[in-house]
Design an enzyme around this catalytic site. Structure first.
Site, PDB file in Angstrom:
ATOM      1  N   CYS A 333      -6.658  36.310  27.164  1.00 13.17           N
ATOM      2  CA  CYS A 333      -7.624  36.995  27.478  1.00 13.17           C
ATOM      3  C   CYS A 333      -8.678  36.813  28.602  1.00 13.17           C
ATOM      4  CB  CYS A 333      -8.160  37.600  26.021  1.00 13.17           C
ATOM      5  SG  CYS A 333      -8.939  39.428  26.098  1.00 13.17           S
ATOM      6  N   HIS A 430      -4.015  37.922  21.729  1.00  9.13           N
ATOM      7  CA  HIS A 430      -4.443  37.080  20.634  1.00  9.13           C
ATOM      8  C   HIS A 430      -3.664  36.843  19.625  1.00  9.13           C
ATOM      9  CE1 HIS A 430      -8.588  37.060  22.369  1.00  9.13           C
ATOM     10  NE2 HIS A 430      -8.455  38.484  22.626  1.00  9.13           N
TER      11      HIS A 430
END
Length: 484
Positions: A333, A430
């Site tokens: 991310c 994630h």
């Protein structure tokens, strides 16, 4: 009427999250429909709920403990710190706005209506709701307009159990002091207390219980020892990283720089649980270890400022040496965004800096955009052709030549990027390391056995062990009244 109880702490990090999770699992094991609830949370460890919004990672874990789907209503207000005194505000799973500390205090009267609405929705059809407070009710300077502790408890008429952490010391003073400074109305909401994280001979605290009772009149509902199984549960608060600077020595060293706005660092827990892996959390003022085979840049709530801090620590130079030596890098991310050539923020979404040079390890660029991606995802690894599952919570669009080699196919679309030599990888997914087959293949690529342990099962077993411990150490009469 749905039964409800609220656990509040004498301070932060006293173990409320684990106690609520353990009580949820204990109630679920007894056949009750139990749900967790936290009016206000402050954490950059967020999860995507089953109904598609952002909640604190702790409430996601507690819903897992309760064996019930997670919902945005379990954590109606989530504050995600972006600077020293400002946070993004998530209300019922969606971005509500941004505010600095004093401005947020003025918003609280508006937010209490969302909190009470969500509590009503969580309570519908439930046998029991277990509520977690935030910080401490002893912060009486914040009592006016409070929605996290006594402000909620008094409005919703939910009795409170106070939790004290004996491991940090001063537990008698913290409990008695809380009693002394609370208003009479707030004091009456407290039905008793729990001593948490005890080590040694419990009988040595008999006089302590007597003293607390003498000063407060509150009964003790149990003395809970330091439960080893709690260490296998995902942590919510980044303060835990101070206790996880160095993992068990192993054949594979993985280094993780801890940046000020680190987010979703529980992505790393499955690696930390692997035998043969030494996970090293590197704090400010320390160097990235020269013998690390893999460096992971985790998520960030503020990519640009964290990237500037990474450079200020000299970690960009450490990374360059690591890569030149043949080491590998994975960015998740915000960490993925940092690996590119540039990060643009023309609308000032993250702050006043509108452009910053990236680390240049991937041929990609990122532009921040106001639309936020929040979703649970199914995927598969483009490198290993194994299934993945996880979630995405991010701002920004990343493009560039290295995106032609995606890290994964997520929800049918290419995601992330891989360098031409295959040693640098970035992804927005994630939960990557929580996918057992992927984790096994990754470890095998470093020469470890990579037997493919089931991480989710290990978390579930830990929840059962915590529940068993609470059943053993909490007062049986109090538990009977709560769970009967």
């Amino acid at each position: 009427m749905t039964r409800a109880i609220m656990l509040q702490g004498t301070g932060s990090d006293v173990g409320k999250t684990v106690l609520v999770a353990g009580l949820c699992r204990l109630a679920a094991n007894r056949g009750l429909k139990v749900l967790p609830f936290k009016p206000q949370n402050m954490s950059n460890n967020a999860a995507v709920s089953d109904d598609g919004g952002e909640i604190g990672r702790a409430q996601w874990l507690q819903s897992l403990a309760a064996r019930t789907p997670s919902s945005v209503h379990m954590n109606p207000v989530l504050l995600k710190p972006q600077s020293e005194n400002g946070s993004q505000i998530i209300v019922q799973g969606r971005v509500f706005g941004q505010a600095k500390g004093r401005d947020y205090q003025r918003l609280k009267p508006q937010l209490i209506s969302f909190v009470l609405e969500s509590f009503a929705k969580v309570s519908e059809g439930a046998d029991l709701v277990i509520v977690e407070g935030a910080g401490s009710p002893a912060e009486i300077n914040l009592r006016a307009g409070d929605i996290a502790n006594m402000g909620f408890a008094t409005r919703a008429d939910v009795p409170v159990v106070l939790v004290g952490d004996i491991d940090r010391g001063g537990v008698i003073a913290s409990l008695v002091g809380t009693h002394a400074i609370l208003s009479e109305g707030d004091r009456k909401m407290i039905s008793g207390y729990i001593i948490n994280k005890f080590r040694g001979d419990v009988s040595l605290f008999d006089d302590g219980i007597a003293s607390i009772g003498q000063f407060t009149g509150w009964p003790c509902f149990g003395i809970v020892p330091w439960l080893k199984a709690a260490g296998r549960l995902p942590a919510e608060d980044s303060v835990v990283l101070e206790r996880l600077v160095k993992g068990e020595q192993g054949a594979l060293k993985i280094a993780v720089p801890v940046l000020p706005r680190i987010a979703n660092f529980d992505d790393l827990d499955p690696l930390r649980a692997e035998r043969g892996v030494e996970l090293v959390f590197v704090r400010a003022g320390e160097r990235l270890p020269t013998d690390a085979a893999l460096i992971i840049l985790p998520g960030s709530k503020s990519t640009i400022s964290d990237l500037a801090d990474l450079r200020a620590q000299g970690w960009d130079r450490d990374l360059a040496v690591h890569v030149k030596r043949g080491g590998r890098v994975i960015g998740i991310c915000g960490g993925y965004q940092m690996l590119g050539r540039k990060v643009y923020d023309p609308l000032g979404i993250e702050g006043t800096t509108t452009e910053i040079e990236g680390l240049g390890l991937l041929d990609v660029e990122t532009e921040m955009a106001p639309e936020k991606t929040v979703r649970n995802s199914s995927a598969h690894s483009a490198e290993y052709e194994v299934p993945l599952s996880g979630y995405q919570i991010h701002l920004g669009v990343t493009q560039g030549a290295d995106c032609a080699r995606p890290a994964a196919i997520v929800d049918g679309s290419a995601d992330g990027a891989v360098s031409a030599d295959g040693r640098i990888m970035g992804t927005y997914l994630h939960g990557l390391f929580g996918s057992d087959a992927y984790r096994a293949r990754l470890l095998q690529s470093f020469g470890l056995s990579g037997e493919g342990s089931n991480y989710r099962e290990s978390v579930d077993r830990a929840l059962d062990e915590v529940a068993t411990g609470l059943e053993q150490y909490l007062d049986p009469c109090w538990l009977a009244g709560l769970l009967g």
